[in-house]
Design a protein around this motif. Sequence first.
Motif, mmCIF file in Angstrom:
data_model
loop_
_atom_site.group_PDB
_atom_site.id
_atom_site.type_symbol
_atom_site.label_atom_id
_atom_site.label_comp_id
_atom_site.label_asym_id
_atom_site.label_seq_id
_atom_site.Cartn_x
_atom_site.Cartn_y
_atom_site.Cartn_z
ATOM 1 N N ALA A 239 0.288 4.755 -4.778
ATOM 2 C CA ALA A 239 1.580 5.446 -4.753
ATOM 3 C C ALA A 239 1.443 6.861 -4.208
ATOM 4 O O ALA A 239 2.287 7.331 -3.433
ATOM 5 C CB ALA A 239 2.191 5.459 -6.153
ATOM 6 N N ARG A 240 0.394 7.561 -4.592
ATOM 7 C CA ARG A 240 0.194 8.931 -4.100
ATOM 8 C C ARG A 240 -0.107 8.942 -2.612
ATOM 9 O O ARG A 240 0.324 9.844 -1.893
ATOM 10 C CB ARG A 240 -0.940 9.602 -4.874
ATOM 11 N N THR A 241 -0.839 7.945 -2.146
ATOM 12 C CA THR A 241 -1.130 7.854 -0.706
ATOM 13 C C THR A 241 0.164 7.738 0.088
ATOM 14 O O THR A 241 0.355 8.416 1.106
ATOM 15 C CB THR A 241 -2.025 6.641 -0.434
ATOM 16 N N VAL A 242 1.056 6.887 -0.389
ATOM 17 C CA VAL A 242 2.343 6.711 0.283
ATOM 18 C C VAL A 242 3.163 7.993 0.205
ATOM 19 O O VAL A 242 3.730 8.460 1.203
ATOM 20 C CB VAL A 242 3.118 5.533 -0.334
ATOM 21 N N THR A 349 4.810 1.070 -5.766
ATOM 22 C CA THR A 349 4.633 1.737 -7.047
ATOM 23 C C THR A 349 4.477 0.755 -8.204
ATOM 24 O O THR A 349 4.194 1.175 -9.336
ATOM 25 C CB THR A 349 5.837 2.652 -7.344
ATOM 26 N N ARG A 350 4.645 -0.548 -7.940
ATOM 27 C CA ARG A 350 4.636 -1.532 -9.032
ATOM 28 C C ARG A 350 3.511 -2.571 -8.879
ATOM 29 O O ARG A 350 3.528 -3.618 -9.539
ATOM 30 C CB ARG A 350 5.995 -2.215 -9.122
ATOM 31 N N VAL A 372 -5.781 -10.375 -4.921
ATOM 32 C CA VAL A 372 -6.130 -9.494 -3.810
ATOM 33 C C VAL A 372 -4.845 -9.254 -3.029
ATOM 34 O O VAL A 372 -3.871 -9.993 -3.164
ATOM 35 C CB VAL A 372 -7.192 -10.112 -2.876
ATOM 36 N N GLY A 373 -4.841 -8.230 -2.220
ATOM 37 C CA GLY A 373 -3.624 -8.017 -1.452
ATOM 38 C C GLY A 373 -3.652 -6.776 -0.609
ATOM 39 O O GLY A 373 -4.610 -5.993 -0.612
ATOM 40 N N HIS A 374 -2.577 -6.629 0.124
ATOM 41 C CA HIS A 374 -2.410 -5.525 1.056
ATOM 42 C C HIS A 374 -1.701 -4.395 0.303
ATOM 43 O O HIS A 374 -0.467 -4.294 0.310
ATOM 44 C CB HIS A 374 -1.606 -5.984 2.271
ATOM 45 N N ALA A 375 -2.485 -3.555 -0.328
ATOM 46 C CA ALA A 375 -1.922 -2.518 -1.184
ATOM 47 C C ALA A 375 -1.032 -1.569 -0.396
ATOM 48 O O ALA A 375 -0.058 -1.042 -0.928
ATOM 49 C CB ALA A 375 -3.047 -1.735 -1.863
ATOM 50 N N GLY A 376 -1.340 -1.355 0.864
ATOM 51 C CA GLY A 376 -0.587 -0.409 1.665
ATOM 52 C C GLY A 376 0.858 -0.789 1.860
ATOM 53 O O GLY A 376 1.711 0.082 2.107
#
Length: 463
Positions: A239-242, A349-350, A372-376
Amino acid sequence: MSTDALLTKLRADLGKDAVLTDADVTGSYSRDMMPLAPSGRPLAVVLPSDVEGVQAVVRACAEAGVPIVPRGAGSGLSGAANAIDGCVVLVMTKLNQIVEVDAGNRLAVVQPGVVNLEFRDAVEKHGLFYPPDPSSYDWCTIGGNLSTNAGGLCCVKYGVTTDSVLGLEVVLADGSILRTGRRTVKGVAGYDLARLFVGSEGTLGVITQATVALRPLPQAPGTLVAGFDTTEAAGTAVARTVREGLVPSLMEIMDASSIKAAETYLNTDLGAGSDCQALLLCQSDSGGEAARRELAALEQICQDSGATMTYATDDLAEGRMLMQARRVVLTALEQYGVWLTDDVSVPRTRIAELIAGCQRISDDVGLRIAVVGHAGDGNMHPTIVYQPDNEDEFTRARKAFDAILDVGLSLGGTVTGEHGVGKIKKEWLEREIGPVGLRVHRQIKQALDPGNLFNPGSMFSMT
């Protein structure tokens, strides 16, 4: 036209070797990689080698009233390419030419049967880059990517398939050819029909060619790995990266179950420690000092968010080794049984809440669920592991699959981020888009495919 007459016509138009009817052979084309999705017995499998052959198949099937199910390599995970009883499976893999690479305008024209990785390798020789990179990129085809609007690990920076599409050539239900889009950078003449067909899963027409935008070849990426002792801390870092406006070329997340499976499979230690609950893997392809600054900023965010371990490298081989852990997760999970992978997207954020929800579901059904996943971009792939010869475990796996979709929707997400709806999530599509949305879908389908012959029963029913 009888079915015998249809087969005779198809053989006359395409050649007898392009029309397959042996049950053992056609059975191998009857389904994709999703074990939950239903499939039927096709009347025939046809493999045209040019656009005229596709038109001939569409016209003949329209005259006979026989459904058509378009298919690429069969790497899909939603049942979208699964046969229905008595259909003709239209396999597009012989339309496999890269028609043009226009380096000056940074675009290419490609047929649907071209394998994604082969296309990426071909344009790389021109110093160019085709971003969409599904996990099956070494065998999935461009046509399948277009039909499902496939994504991949690089979506956070470069978007999904539709973000690279400039125009399409599509065979419509009457056999005519529609050409959509353009070769220019800008253009707003008329409806954006190309985007309508991308992601339509073969329900509106058959894509026979695509004009796609290319990008300059990125610099060799630098890589950052960060371990967290809670998924909440990892979610905070995302979330902070975004929020701070950083756009890495890749930002992936692995939960504890995925980490352990990958480490065991690769016989390696990712350095995260035995208490690690989540691992973030980030890359920057900005090149040189810019990449180092971006990775340093990402590392600081991870540390401020509670990372217990961070490690950054600009060594390409080392970066590939770290990324290998993410790419092998599905294969690694086969150590424990067969897998059933889900595909939900939630607000970034979730992400931690979704992972926590998957853990609750795992405890409830008594099966391993690795996330697993694409967090971005918030696109997660919870993967359920079960024993294939255990009917009770299969039933519990199906229960878990639906429960994960329910959690995803409850968090403000969507039931599919990149795999598509297919034949497995039809009721979930209706739940997500509502009755008005479903009515509009049916109206579009009726306008373009009035006989309901293109992949009927995929995405939604007409009644």
